[in-house]
Design an enzyme around this catalytic site. Structure first.
Site, PDB file in Angstrom:
ATOM      1  N   HIS A 101      37.007  -7.951  80.369  1.00  0.00           N
ATOM      2  CA  HIS A 101      37.498  -8.834  79.314  1.00  0.00           C
ATOM      3  C   HIS A 101      39.021  -8.908  79.443  1.00  0.00           C
ATOM      4  CE1 HIS A 101      33.800  -7.502  77.066  1.00  0.00           C
ATOM      5  NE2 HIS A 101      33.850  -8.729  76.586  1.00  0.00           N
ATOM      6  N   ASP A 104      41.032  -6.235  77.532  1.00  0.00           N
ATOM      7  CA  ASP A 104      40.916  -4.857  77.989  1.00  0.00           C
ATOM      8  C   ASP A 104      41.756  -4.566  79.224  1.00  0.00           C
ATOM      9  OD1 ASP A 104      39.077  -4.145  75.966  1.00  0.00           O
ATOM     10  OD2 ASP A 104      37.492  -5.144  77.077  1.00  0.00           O
ATOM     11  N   GLU A 268      21.347  -8.532  78.451  1.00  0.00           N
ATOM     12  CA  GLU A 268      21.629  -7.115  78.219  1.00  0.00           C
ATOM     13  C   GLU A 268      20.434  -6.442  77.564  1.00  0.00           C
ATOM     14  OE1 GLU A 268      24.256  -4.660  75.103  1.00  0.00           O
ATOM     15  OE2 GLU A 268      25.467  -5.797  76.540  1.00  0.00           O
ATOM     16  N   ASP A 307      24.014  -1.522  68.119  1.00  0.00           N
ATOM     17  CA  ASP A 307      24.141  -1.591  69.571  1.00  0.00           C
ATOM     18  C   ASP A 307      24.872  -0.354  70.087  1.00  0.00           C
ATOM     19  OD1 ASP A 307      23.952  -2.611  72.077  1.00  0.00           O
ATOM     20  OD2 ASP A 307      25.341  -4.274  71.785  1.00  0.00           O
ATOM     21  N   ASP A 339      27.279  -2.120  81.200  1.00  0.00           N
ATOM     22  CA  ASP A 339      27.960  -2.343  79.927  1.00  0.00           C
ATOM     23  C   ASP A 339      27.582  -1.190  78.999  1.00  0.00           C
ATOM     24  OD1 ASP A 339      29.295  -3.397  77.812  1.00  0.00           O
ATOM     25  OD2 ASP A 339      27.824  -4.936  77.340  1.00  0.00           O
TER      26      ASP A 339
END
Length: 435
Positions: A101, A104, A268, A307, A339
């Protein structure tokens, strides 16, 4: 060159199933050939920049637990240190890819011009790192959910200035992804949704999101970006309801706005669970519609309703996901991105390596099981047997018929079908033979 962060940790190698070394692969052998292709080329592993290097160990009830030499993440000096450590870890693990990202890899400055400048600076630095190590960018994306400006969405925000800021941000991230040779670009609508219908115009927000995605595709072609555009489904969290709820919802959305030939899905495992599905369900749905692209391989804690982004550790679940991936032809531009994040009590640099080693081994075992099942054809034969009646000419003709003609056929033949076993338990036992 060592950064000192992983002192005492050497490059991870394959030692075989009998190894007890927590810093060695027991099942992941990148050069092992599975179904005619190297395991590394099947799995296309990638490390997530955000959870591995940017996450500080907080949870909904507590703040930072990790202490890293690049904290606080508010300067270019610390951004470069973070990149140095990241590429050192990529080499220790031997992974071919990473994902990022924008927020980040660069410090958040609060304004677009400075964010753009720092993004360009850090991606220049990362490009040099790629050239020196051979590690590549699987995909980039924009974080349009953390900063307070995104609290009511990005492309779906009721404020046109926020829409404009989002468009400029995505353009900058596509440019950076292209510069880094990224093979995909991902859009995850973390706050593209709503908290309450009392203040939400659903149609307008969906139309704006559809237009935004068309702008992304148009820009991709304008600059000659060869990567795949991906969207990532998630049903909730942080928004109460997100427009990209699951694979089927995203597919319907993409078809409505004419994007089905341009955009695929990044799926995901944790998001599938939040949507009330299994991961293999989401993969199978996307594959059936020709929109499967890539995966984030993590898991949720089945006792939690949020999550948790844990590293995978369930071989049967992973095997079924890769079964459908291989059945659909495998990855093209996509891959297996972790992730996933450490638990907030896992403080040591070695924990970060060990987590990825275990996850890569789980995926390797799952891939080999999936390939063995495909080569054995047990599930394929069971499917063929279950649907055999539809291969009869009379059954095929019925699909081109109408209700009246079919009704006459039932009466004339005195059709009175009896149900047949689905053999679920037999097939579950079959799966367990391979895992």
């Amino acid at each position: 060159m060592s950064t000192g962060f992983f002192d005492g940790i050497t490059q991870v190698t394959f030692e075989g199933a009998d190894s007890t070394n927590p810093m060695a692969f027991r099942h992941y052998n990148p050069d092992e050939v599975v179904m005619g292709k190297r395991m590394e080329d099947h799995l296309r592993f990638a490390v997530a920049w955000w959870h591995s290097f940017a996450w500080e160990g907080g949870d909904p009830f507590g703040g930072q637990t990790f202490e890293r030499p690049w904290y606080p993440q508010d300067s270019m000096e610390n951004a470069r240190t973070k990149a140095d450590v990241a590429f050192e870890m990529f080499q220790i693990l031997g992974v071919p890819f990473y994902c990022w990202h924008d927020a980040d890899i660069r410090p958040e400055t609060g304004n677009f011009a400075d964010n753009l400048a720092t993004l360009n600076e850090i991606t220049d630095y990362m490009a040099d790192k790629q050239a020196a190590t051979g590690v590549k960018c699987l995909w980039g994306t924009a974080n349009m959910f953390s900063h307070r400006r995104w609290m009511a969405g990005a492309a779906t925000n009721p404020d046109p200035d926020v829409f404009a800021f989002a468009a400029a941000t995505v353009k900058s991230c596509i440019d950076a992804t292209q510069k880094l040779g990224g093979e995909n670009y991902v859009l995850w609508g973390g706050r593209e949704g709503y908290e309450t219908l009392l203040n939400t115009d659903l149609k307008q927000e969906l139309d704006h999101l559809g237009r935004f995605l068309n702008m992304v595709v148009d820009y991709k072609h304008k600059i000659g970006f060869k990567g795949t555009i991906l969207v990532e489904p998630k049903p909730q969290e942080p928004s109460k309801h997100q427009y990209d709820y699951d694979a089927a919802t995203c597919i319907g959305f993409l078809r409505k706005y004419g994007l089905e030939g341009e955009v695929k899905l990044n799926l995901e495992q944790g998001h599938a669970i939040l949507a009330g599905h299994s991961f293999e369900h989401e993969v199978a749905v996307a594959a059936a519609e020709g929109m499967f692209g890539s995966i984030d391989m993590n898991r949720n804690d089945y006792q939690s309703g949020w999550d948790t982004d844990q590293f995978p550790n369930n071989v049967p679940e992973v095997a079924l996901a890769y079964y459908h991936i291989l059945r659909a032809g495998g990855f093209e531009t996509g891959g297996t991105n972790f992730d996933a994040r450490l638990r907030r009590q896992s403080l040591d640099p070695g924990d970060l390596i060990a987590a990825h080693v275990g996850a890569m081994d789980i995926c390797a075992r799952g891939l080999k099981a999936a390939a063995a099942m495909l080569e054995d054809r047990g599930l394929e034969d069971a499917l063929s047997e279950r649907y055999a009646g539809w291969r009869e000419p009379q059954a095929q003709a019925m699909l081109d018929s109408d209700l009246e003609e079919i009704s006459r056929r039932v009466l004339d033949a005195n059709t009175n079908p009896e149900p047949r076993s689905g053999k679920q338990e037999v097939l579950e036992n079959y799966l367990n033979r391979f895992v």
